[in-house]
Design a protein around this motif. Structure first.
Motif, PDB file in Angstrom:
ATOM      1  N   MET A  39      37.412  37.925   8.400  1.00 61.25           N
ATOM      2  CA  MET A  39      36.869  37.708   7.123  1.00 61.25           C
ATOM      3  C   MET A  39      36.957  38.706   6.173  1.00 61.25           C
ATOM      4  N   THR A  40      37.161  38.398   4.791  1.00 63.20           N
ATOM      5  CA  THR A  40      37.262  39.635   3.869  1.00 63.20           C
ATOM      6  C   THR A  40      35.846  40.331   3.569  1.00 63.20           C
ATOM      7  N   ALA A  82      34.196  40.673   0.852  1.00 64.70           N
ATOM      8  CA  ALA A  82      33.320  39.928   0.104  1.00 64.70           C
ATOM      9  C   ALA A  82      32.547  38.486   0.983  1.00 64.70           C
ATOM     10  N   GLU A  83      33.296  37.990   1.701  1.00 68.67           N
ATOM     11  CA  GLU A  83      32.577  36.788   2.671  1.00 68.67           C
ATOM     12  C   GLU A  83      31.696  37.430   3.634  1.00 68.67           C
ATOM     13  N   ALA A  84      32.291  38.617   3.923  1.00 66.54           N
ATOM     14  CA  ALA A  84      31.442  39.299   5.124  1.00 66.54           C
ATOM     15  C   ALA A  84      29.935  39.741   4.521  1.00 66.54           C
ATOM     16  N   ARG A  91      28.546  38.586   1.872  1.00 63.40           N
ATOM     17  CA  ARG A  91      27.643  37.468   1.554  1.00 63.40           C
ATOM     18  C   ARG A  91      26.849  37.008   2.690  1.00 63.40           C
ATOM     19  N   GLU A  92      27.654  36.869   3.899  1.00 59.13           N
ATOM     20  CA  GLU A  92      26.938  36.367   5.167  1.00 59.13           C
ATOM     21  C   GLU A  92      25.782  37.572   5.923  1.00 59.13           C
ATOM     22  N   GLN A 151      29.906  43.105  -1.863  1.00 59.12           N
ATOM     23  CA  GLN A 151      31.131  43.403  -1.651  1.00 59.12           C
ATOM     24  C   GLN A 151      31.642  44.870  -1.160  1.00 59.12           C
ATOM     25  N   GLU A 173      44.129  38.483  -0.345  1.00 62.17           N
ATOM     26  CA  GLU A 173      43.090  38.908   0.421  1.00 62.17           C
ATOM     27  C   GLU A 173      43.484  39.915   1.438  1.00 62.17           C
ATOM     28  N   PRO A 188      41.459  40.477   4.994  1.00 67.44           N
ATOM     29  CA  PRO A 188      40.532  40.173   5.876  1.00 67.44           C
ATOM     30  C   PRO A 188      40.462  41.312   6.986  1.00 67.44           C
TER      31      PRO A 188
END
Length: 198
Positions: free
Chosen positions: A40-41, A43-45, A47-48, A53, A79, A81
């Motif tokens: 995951m990037t 930013a994705e991580a 959010r989770e 970010q 990206e 990740p």
């Protein structure tokens, strides 16, 4: 002891600074997320796990500094990740150097606190889970008498039993259709001898 799983991909944390770095709750959450969800990037991580970010990126870089995560293959040029490098971490339970012993104690405490928080979350979700899953989660407690060698052998036997299941962390194609992530935290606490006054 192993932190959260006992698979074939293991890392020995033998440096107090690395152990302390791993003991940060956000870093443990990010590491677990990468094991659960794959690369995951930041930013994705972020959010989770509920952080920005920038904060996720900082903590991922700290994990990378100690070899706990690394850059994964990018899906495109924009990206960056990250992925976990191992499915399990171990540390020397017998370390006597004060700095390493303190770091080990901190990491064990944070892992236990995370496991307890996960148990509370599970208890809240359990009524809405399918019947098969409602029967599986929870707490077991066993009182026993054992020698240090016997307790070490129990841990090794559990690790061997879990090996085929933890290997699925690295190989999503090996997961059965109805498999889902499970946190199994082992806590072994040598108690004082009866009559010792403790």
């Amino acid at each position: 002891m192993s932190s959260e799983s006992s698979g074939s991909s293991r890392r020995l944390l033998d440096d107090a600074a690395a152990i302390r770095a791993f003991a940060h709750p956000v870093r443990l959450a990010l590491h677990e997320l990468l094991l659960r969800a794959g690369a995951m990037t930041a930013a994705e991580a972020g959010r989770e796990v509920g952080v920005s970010q920038a904060l996720a990126s900082y903590h991922l870089r700290q994990l990378a500094r100690y070899g706990l995560v690394e850059q994964a293959e990018a899906r495109d040029e924009r990206e960056r990740p990250w992925k976990a490098t191992e499915t399990a971490q171990e540390w020397d339970d017998g370390a006597t150097a004060p700095e390493q012993a303190a770091a080990r104690s901190l990491l064990e405490r944070v892992i236990a606190e995370r496991a307890l928080a996960r148990l509370v979350e599970w208890q809240q979700r359990r009524p809405d889970e399918p019947e098969a899953w409602r029967r599986t989660g929870g707490v077991g407690s066993t009182y026993l008498y054992a020698t240090p060698d016997e307790l070490t052998a129990v841990g090794a036997a559990i690790a061997e039993l879990l090996g085929p299941l933890t290997s699925r962390v690295d190989d999503p194609s090996a997961r059965p259709e109805d498999a889902r992530p499970v946190l199994l935290t082992q806590v072994a606490v040598p108690l004082p001898l009866p009559g010792s006054g403790d």
